[in-house]
Design a protein around this motif. Structure first.
Motif, short mmCIF file in Angstrom:
data_model
loop_
_atom_site.label_atom_id
_atom_site.label_comp_id
_atom_site.label_asym_id
_atom_site.label_seq_id
_atom_site.Cartn_x
_atom_site.Cartn_y
_atom_site.Cartn_z
N LEU A 57 0.41 -1.21 0.39
CA LEU A 57 -0.38 0.09 0.35
C LEU A 57 1.12 1.01 0.31
CD1 LEU A 57 -2.76 -0.91 2.69
CD2 LEU A 57 -3.11 -0.81 -0.14
N GLY A 58 2.05 1.42 0.57
CA GLY A 58 3.04 2.14 0.85
C GLY A 58 3.78 2.58 -0.45
N GLU A 59 3.79 1.73 -1.14
CA GLU A 59 4.45 1.36 -2.58
C GLU A 59 3.47 1.93 -3.65
OE1 GLU A 59 5.78 -2.29 -3.73
OE2 GLU A 59 7.84 -2.33 -1.77
N ALA A 60 2.10 2.35 -3.28
CA ALA A 60 0.69 2.16 -4.65
C ALA A 60 0.80 3.83 -4.51
CB ALA A 60 0.11 1.50 -4.27
N GLY A 61 1.39 4.25 -2.59
CA GLY A 61 0.87 5.55 -2.64
C GLY A 61 -0.30 5.69 -1.68
N PHE A 62 -0.56 4.86 -1.31
CA PHE A 62 -1.58 4.86 -0.33
C PHE A 62 -1.61 6.15 1.23
CE2 PHE A 62 -4.32 3.58 2.86
CZ PHE A 62 -5.64 3.32 2.22
N PHE A 63 -0.67 5.82 1.50
CA PHE A 63 -0.33 6.84 2.79
C PHE A 63 0.15 8.03 2.26
CE2 PHE A 63 0.02 2.52 4.11
CZ PHE A 63 -1.36 2.23 5.02
N ALA A 64 1.17 7.98 1.27
CA ALA A 64 1.35 9.86 0.48
C ALA A 64 0.48 9.86 -0.42
CB ALA A 64 2.96 9.36 0.47
N LEU A 65 -0.21 9.82 -0.33
CA LEU A 65 -1.01 10.43 -1.70
C LEU A 65 -1.43 11.25 -1.83
CD1 LEU A 65 -3.21 9.05 -3.89
CD2 LEU A 65 -5.27 9.39 -2.08
N ARG A 66 -1.37 11.92 0.05
CA ARG A 66 -1.49 13.89 -0.48
C ARG A 66 -0.26 14.56 -0.03
NH1 ARG A 66 -5.12 15.61 3.68
NH2 ARG A 66 -4.93 13.73 5.17
N LEU A 67 0.90 13.54 0.26
CA LEU A 67 2.15 14.22 0.43
C LEU A 67 2.47 15.17 -0.83
CD1 LEU A 67 4.61 12.56 2.26
CD2 LEU A 67 3.68 14.12 3.20
N PRO A 68 2.86 16.01 -0.77
CA PRO A 68 3.76 17.55 -1.60
C PRO A 68 4.29 16.29 -2.71
CG PRO A 68 3.35 18.80 -0.08
CD PRO A 68 3.86 16.80 0.65
N GLU A 69 5.04 16.43 -3.78
CA GLU A 69 5.60 15.84 -4.44
C GLU A 69 6.81 16.29 -4.36
OE1 GLU A 69 4.70 15.74 -8.88
OE2 GLU A 69 2.48 15.88 -8.87
N SER A 70 7.48 17.12 -3.65
CA SER A 70 8.26 17.50 -3.17
C SER A 70 9.19 16.98 -2.66
CB SER A 70 8.64 19.56 -3.13
OG SER A 70 7.72 19.72 -2.13
N GLU A 71 7.97 16.19 -1.22
CA GLU A 71 8.32 15.29 -0.25
C GLU A 71 8.16 13.81 -0.43
OE1 GLU A 71 6.18 16.62 3.21
OE2 GLU A 71 6.47 18.57 2.52
N GLY A 72 8.34 13.77 -1.96
CA GLY A 72 7.86 12.33 -2.64
C GLY A 72 6.63 11.95 -2.28
N GLY A 73 5.58 12.69 -2.22
CA GLY A 73 4.21 12.29 -2.51
C GLY A 73 3.47 12.19 -3.79
N VAL A 74 2.02 11.82 -3.51
CA VAL A 74 1.58 11.44 -4.47
C VAL A 74 1.43 13.27 -4.87
CG1 VAL A 74 -0.23 10.65 -6.12
CG2 VAL A 74 1.73 9.06 -4.55
N GLY A 75 0.97 13.97 -4.25
CA GLY A 75 0.39 15.36 -4.91
C GLY A 75 -0.80 15.64 -4.58
N LEU A 76 -1.86 14.42 -4.26
CA LEU A 76 -3.76 14.70 -4.73
C LEU A 76 -4.08 15.11 -3.63
CD1 LEU A 76 -4.21 11.53 -6.44
CD2 LEU A 76 -3.68 13.79 -7.55
N GLY A 77 -5.23 15.37 -2.76
CA GLY A 77 -6.11 16.17 -2.10
C GLY A 77 -6.68 14.95 -1.44
N LEU A 78 -7.93 15.73 -0.73
CA LEU A 78 -8.64 15.05 0.04
C LEU A 78 -9.98 14.14 -0.49
CD1 LEU A 78 -10.20 17.04 3.52
CD2 LEU A 78 -8.83 14.43 3.42
N PRO A 79 -10.21 14.37 -1.40
CA PRO A 79 -10.97 14.21 -2.76
C PRO A 79 -11.10 12.62 -3.35
CG PRO A 79 -11.43 16.66 -3.34
CD PRO A 79 -9.78 16.42 -2.26
N GLU A 80 -9.19 12.45 -3.60
CA GLU A 80 -8.59 11.19 -4.02
C GLU A 80 -8.70 10.57 -2.40
OE1 GLU A 80 -8.13 14.78 -7.13
OE2 GLU A 80 -7.37 14.51 -5.07
#
Length: 332
Positions: A57-80
């Motif tokens: 799940l971590g590799e798929a971005g589940f937990f980092a979904l709302r982290l900014p891309e600059s911090e290694g996240g996906v950069g999405l929001g609450l709706p996603e």
């Protein structure tokens, strides 16, 4: 204005559903239940959190979904995020999903799924505070040190609970008292996350509510009585229709709150989602009849998980108090 999910959002939801169906389907769920609950006795010692799945799940971005891309996240929001959590609720994925998601960027390893993070998100009592997955957690959101707790029997076999004693109890040990003194500050440390935690938990509840609709409709079409499927009877039809209405109303409220980010709307969404998850599971059990009360049916798992989630992050009473306060403020 179009309020439907975008193509990217639909693809995200489909991708998460595909991942969970392949990695945590019914066989995996039942195996986890049997291991954790001791084949129904509640005495098993199997881990409720699948570390391998957690990392995936971590590799798929589940937990980092709302982290900014600059911090290694996906950069999405609450709706996603609510779309993703809805799918996790549908699959009954166990573990402190919400707390670990909220801890991404705060607790090392949370975003990548290499750390399991729980939180003081359950209503406590005079004896202490209940913490889910404490025995399997690497950290507690907002706590400097992992506290010591005593295992307590839980309704949901895949949501193990520990009670962290509050200081001053006659039976509290010195170590438990020190841990409890840290836990008393949980309100201050977790308050910043309550609204988002409640909304994400509501999304889990919506996923479960929608899944029980599917289970009820499928069983109503398969089970025959008096020479025809029970779904042909008006009472069963009405029950299934009411289940769908509850789930869709709750889902609409969750989606709206995710767009606005308003704490009051998040509280209302949690209130509706809790009701939909619990009542739909009960109605699904009713549609299943005697089969619904057996251990091998999945219905009871949705009901027990819904009970636990209804006590997490924001209870019905807390949501009602917040909404009442907002109404009084607006009237004044």
């Amino acid at each position: 204005m179009d309020f439907q999910p975008t193509e990217d959002q639909r693809d995200l939801r489909a991708g998460v559903r595909g991942l969970l169906e392949g990695r945590y389907g019914r066989e995996a769920l039942r195996a986890a239940v049997d291991a954790a609950a001791g084949t129904g006795t509640g005495t098993g010692t199997g881990a409720a959190v699948d570390r391998g799945l957690w990392r995936e799940l971590g590799e798929a971005g589940f937990f980092a979904l709302r982290l900014p891309e600059s911090e290694g996240g996906v950069g999405l929001g609450l709706p996603e995020a609510v779309l993703v959590f809805e799918e996790a609720g549908r699959a009954l994925v166990p573990g402190p999903l919400v707390a670990t998601h909220l801890a991404a960027g705060v607790v090392p390893g949370a975003a990548a799924g290499t750390a399991v993070v729980t939180a003081f998100d359950l209503a406590g009592d005079l004896a202490g505070d209940l913490v889910a997955y404490l025995g399997e957690a690497d950290a507690v959101l907002g706590a400097a040190v992992l506290p010591v707790g005593e295992p307590v029997r839980a309704a949901d076999p895949l949501t193990p609970l520990h009670r962290v004693a509050r200081p001053g109890g006659a039976e509290a040990s010195a170590s438990a008292s020190r841990s409890a003194s840290r836990s008393v500050s949980r309100s201050a440390s977790v308050s910043a996350y309550v609204s988002e935690g409640a909304l994400l938990t509501a999304a889990l509840q919506v996923g479960s509510a929608l899944r029980t609709v599917e289970l009820a409709v499928r069983y109503a079409g398969e089970r025959e009585q008096f020479g025809q499927p029970i779904g042909a009877f008006q009472a069963v039809k009405h029950t299934c229709a009411q289940m769908l209405v509850r789930a869709e109303v709750a889902r609409t409220a969750v989606y709206a709150a995710a767009v606005t980010g308003d704490p009051g709307e998040a509280a209302a969404a949690k209130l509706l989602a809790d009701g939909a998850a619990v009542r739909n599971a009960r109605d699904c059990l009713q549609v299943h009849g005697g089969m619904g009360f057996t251990w091998e049916a999945d219905v009871h798992l949705h009901l027990k998980r819904a009970w636990v989630r209804a006590e997490q992050w924001r209870t019905a009473a807390e949501a009602e108090e917040l909404l009442a306060a907002e109404l009084l403020d607006s009237a004044g």
